[in-house]
Design a protein around this motif. Structure first.
Motif, short mmCIF file in Angstrom:
data_model
loop_
_atom_site.label_atom_id
_atom_site.label_comp_id
_atom_site.label_asym_id
_atom_site.label_seq_id
_atom_site.Cartn_x
_atom_site.Cartn_y
_atom_site.Cartn_z
N PRO A 196 12.59 2.80 -10.30
CA PRO A 196 13.32 2.14 -9.06
C PRO A 196 12.24 2.71 -7.83
N ALA A 197 11.59 3.85 -7.80
CA ALA A 197 10.92 4.32 -6.79
C ALA A 197 9.62 3.30 -6.42
N ASN A 198 9.32 2.40 -7.24
CA ASN A 198 8.32 1.40 -6.97
C ASN A 198 8.76 0.17 -6.31
N ILE A 199 10.13 0.17 -6.25
CA ILE A 199 10.80 -1.21 -5.60
C ILE A 199 10.34 -1.52 -4.08
N PRO A 200 10.41 -0.58 -3.33
CA PRO A 200 9.95 -0.93 -1.85
C PRO A 200 8.39 -1.37 -1.81
N LEU A 201 7.53 -0.93 -2.99
CA LEU A 201 6.33 -1.15 -2.92
C LEU A 201 5.84 -2.38 -3.32
N LEU A 202 6.66 -3.00 -4.33
CA LEU A 202 6.34 -4.40 -4.80
C LEU A 202 5.96 -5.38 -3.85
N LYS A 203 6.41 -5.72 -2.83
CA LYS A 203 6.24 -6.65 -1.91
C LYS A 203 4.89 -6.54 -1.31
N GLY A 204 4.25 -5.52 -1.45
CA GLY A 204 2.78 -5.20 -0.96
C GLY A 204 2.59 -5.89 0.57
N ARG A 205 1.71 -6.63 0.87
CA ARG A 205 1.11 -7.12 2.13
C ARG A 205 2.05 -8.21 2.43
N ASP A 206 2.37 -9.35 1.65
CA ASP A 206 3.23 -10.44 2.06
C ASP A 206 3.72 -11.24 0.60
N THR A 207 4.12 -10.36 -0.47
CA THR A 207 4.43 -10.96 -1.64
C THR A 207 5.86 -11.33 -1.69
N VAL A 208 5.86 -12.75 -2.05
CA VAL A 208 7.46 -13.27 -2.08
C VAL A 208 7.69 -13.40 -3.48
N PHE A 209 9.04 -12.98 -3.90
CA PHE A 209 9.48 -13.05 -5.22
C PHE A 209 10.46 -14.30 -5.23
N TYR A 210 10.44 -14.95 -6.27
CA TYR A 210 11.58 -15.92 -6.43
C TYR A 210 11.98 -15.83 -8.01
N SER A 211 13.34 -16.32 -7.88
CA SER A 211 13.94 -16.22 -9.42
C SER A 211 15.07 -17.03 -9.67
#
Length: 334
Positions: A196-211
């Motif tokens: 869970p601690a990594n969740i805020p880091l996943l978006k990096g510079r401008d990564t957009v997730f789609y699901s």
């Protein structure tokens, strides 16, 4: 002449000198010009330079992930005039020492797309891998197909959406086994453990997730066996797209990470991310798609991209260098 080498953190004023270290990195797909400022301001990245007397001769960005236990190095480069003198190895060693001094760092990870040397494999061990599929296209050609396909695809999967927040549930069974069989969330060339601690880091510079994976599909009792072809399986995909300005012959580069095995909804994901690329107004685009090495129905990925006029890169340096990405780790706890 006596040479004095020292390590220090970078400053905004170092940018031009850092970019001058090496002008032909990653076969024209160098992301550092676009990422330099992000690395400077990110709370979990510390960029370093290595200096020979007063001259900057090497650079490396050090990402801290996994609750501080892992450092992931990125954008490494050394001046061509200083190569072959083992300076880069000393540079990395000093960074590991500095990071380890905080008392939490246990391992050093990095991602490679080329086969490492035998000496490298004596200390770094492969822990995960994904397949790379290379494509290149002109946005002006894609735009011809956009209008006719977008309206059709938007109706195929009404619950597909961009994610404002990465769901914690995706880090847990049964989702985690289906989405991340490598045991890592490998996004934009950074491997994250399922924490869970990594969740805020996943978006990096401008990564957009789609699901298009919904919670309803995970409430069925027979999910313990993971992905199946019957009613009750985890359906759909999770995708993550990061774009950056490319250099030399290309206008834009895109990293598209695909998680999951159910490629029947790949058209939705491709159309969503292509719209974002199209909106940049850039024309000549390099696209790298990353999938699990066990992903099925890859032919659906190829045929979907062909619908948009996007062709696979079948030869050349980039095709040879980008076949798979492998995560390597080294224990630096001692």
């Amino acid at each position: 002449m006596d040479y004095v080498y020292r390590l220090r953190e970078t400053t905004p004023e170092d940018k031009q000198a850092v970019l001058e270290i090496h002008k032909n990195v990653y076969d024209g797909l160098d992301y550092l010009p676009d990422y330099y400022d992000h690395f400077q301001t990110s709370d979990h990245v510390t960029p370093y330079i290595y200096m020979e007397n007063d001259k900057i001769i090497a650079y490396l960005a050090c990402c801290v992930v996994d609750n501080g236990e892992t450092i992931v190095t990125r954008a490494g480069r050394v001046s061509p005039s200083r190569q072959g003198r083992h300076l880069y190895g000393h540079f990395i060693s000093e960074i590991e020492t500095v990071q380890r001094a905080g008392g939490k760092t246990k391992r050093h990870a990095l991602v490679k797309s080329t086969t490492p040397s035998n000496s490298f494999l004596k200390t770094y061990k492969p822990v995960a891998a994904k397949a790379i599929h290379m494509y290149e296209y002109a946005n002006s050609d894609v735009s011809i197909k956009m209008t006719e396909l977008m309206s059709k695809l938007s109706k195929l999967n009404s619950h597909a959406k961009a994610l404002e927040t990465f769901p914690v549930a995706f880090l847990q069974s049964p989702y985690s086994k289906y989405l991340f069989p490598e045991g890592r969330i490998l996004v934009d060339w950074v491997p994250f453990r399922l924490l869970p601690a990594n969740i805020p880091l996943l978006k990096g510079r401008d990564t957009v997730f789609y699901s298009d994976i919904t919670s309803e599909t995970a409430r069925v009792d027979d999910l313990k066996n993971g992905h199946t072809d019957e009613t009750g399986r985890i359906q759909g995909l999770l995708s993550a797209c990061t774009i950056f300005k490319a250099h030399h012959d290309l206008d834009l580069s895109c990293n598209l990470d695909i998680f999951g095995l159910d490629f029947r909804s790949i058209e939705n994901h491709i159309s969503f991310h292509l719209q974002r690329i199209y909106d940049t107004g850039m024309d000549h685009v390099n696209l790298r798609v990353y999938t699990s090495k066990t992903a099925c129905d890859i032919s659906l990925l190829h045929s979907t991209l062909e619908q948009f006029g996007i062709q696979a890169v079948t030869n050349g340096t980039r095709k040879e260098q980008y076949i798979e990405q492998v995560v390597y780790e080294k224990d630096i706890s001692n």
